[in-house]
Motif scaffolding. Structure first.
Motif, short mmCIF file in Angstrom:
data_model
loop_
_atom_site.label_atom_id
_atom_site.label_comp_id
_atom_site.label_asym_id
_atom_site.label_seq_id
_atom_site.Cartn_x
_atom_site.Cartn_y
_atom_site.Cartn_z
N GLN A 14 0.81 -1.21 0.00
CA GLN A 14 0.00 0.00 0.00
C GLN A 14 0.85 1.27 0.00
O GLN A 14 0.30 2.37 0.09
CB GLN A 14 -0.95 -0.02 1.20
N GLU A 15 2.14 1.08 -0.08
CA GLU A 15 3.09 2.20 -0.13
C GLU A 15 2.88 3.17 1.03
O GLU A 15 2.75 4.38 0.85
CB GLU A 15 3.00 2.91 -1.48
N ILE A 16 2.86 2.61 2.23
CA ILE A 16 2.74 3.40 3.45
C ILE A 16 3.85 2.96 4.40
O ILE A 16 4.19 1.77 4.45
CB ILE A 16 1.34 3.22 4.10
N THR A 17 4.42 3.90 5.12
CA THR A 17 5.45 3.54 6.09
C THR A 17 4.80 3.08 7.38
O THR A 17 3.64 3.41 7.67
CB THR A 17 6.37 4.73 6.40
N ILE A 18 5.54 2.33 8.15
CA ILE A 18 5.02 1.89 9.45
C ILE A 18 4.80 3.10 10.35
O ILE A 18 3.84 3.14 11.12
CB ILE A 18 5.94 0.84 10.09
N LYS A 23 0.71 6.42 13.15
CA LYS A 23 0.01 7.69 13.36
C LYS A 23 -1.47 7.57 12.98
O LYS A 23 -2.35 8.02 13.71
CB LYS A 23 0.66 8.80 12.55
N ALA A 24 -1.74 6.94 11.84
CA ALA A 24 -3.12 6.80 11.37
C ALA A 24 -3.95 5.92 12.30
O ALA A 24 -5.15 6.12 12.45
CB ALA A 24 -3.13 6.22 9.95
N ALA A 25 -3.30 4.96 12.95
CA ALA A 25 -4.00 4.05 13.86
C ALA A 25 -4.05 4.60 15.29
O ALA A 25 -4.65 3.98 16.17
CB ALA A 25 -3.32 2.68 13.85
N GLY A 26 -3.40 5.74 15.51
CA GLY A 26 -3.40 6.34 16.84
C GLY A 26 -2.49 5.64 17.83
O GLY A 26 -2.74 5.64 19.04
N LEU A 27 -1.43 5.03 17.31
CA LEU A 27 -0.48 4.32 18.16
C LEU A 27 0.76 5.17 18.40
O LEU A 27 1.11 6.01 17.58
CB LEU A 27 -0.07 2.99 17.50
N ALA A 28 1.42 4.91 19.50
CA ALA A 28 2.66 5.61 19.81
C ALA A 28 3.76 5.19 18.83
O ALA A 28 3.71 4.08 18.29
CB ALA A 28 3.09 5.30 21.24
N GLN A 46 -6.58 -4.51 15.73
CA GLN A 46 -7.79 -4.12 15.00
C GLN A 46 -7.63 -2.74 14.37
O GLN A 46 -8.05 -2.51 13.24
CB GLN A 46 -9.01 -4.14 15.92
N LYS A 47 -7.04 -1.81 15.11
CA LYS A 47 -6.82 -0.45 14.58
C LYS A 47 -5.91 -0.50 13.35
O LYS A 47 -6.16 0.18 12.35
CB LYS A 47 -6.21 0.45 15.64
#
Length: 72
Positions: A14-18, A23-28, A46-47
């Motif tokens: 999906q050409e997205i960085t971890i 950030k998108a999932a609201g994780l630290a 799940q997020k």
């Protein structure tokens, strides 16, 4: 394949960085990288699955199959 490996694979596709995924999932920051050493909570997986438009089963599938083979 581990959970982290499956997430990395999905990110590449999906050409997205971890970092962006976290950030998108609201994780630290660096949360997902720690999953190679610790078992994450279901809510966090799940997020991540939601952001990747995948199922939790997609992310866990290969890692669980490997564990099940080791149990037999």
């Amino acid at each position: 394949m581990s959970l982290l490996d499956n997430i990395r694979k999905q990110c590449r596709q999906q050409e997205i960085t971890i970092d962006r995924l976290e950030k998108a999932a609201g994780l630290a920051p660096n949360t997902i990288y720690k999953w190679n050493r610790v078992i994450p909570g279901v809510d966090k997986v799940q997020k991540v699955a939601k952001v990747l438009n995948a199922t939790v089963d997609d992310l866990l599938n290969n890692s669980q199959a490997k564990e099940e083979q080791n149990d037999t």
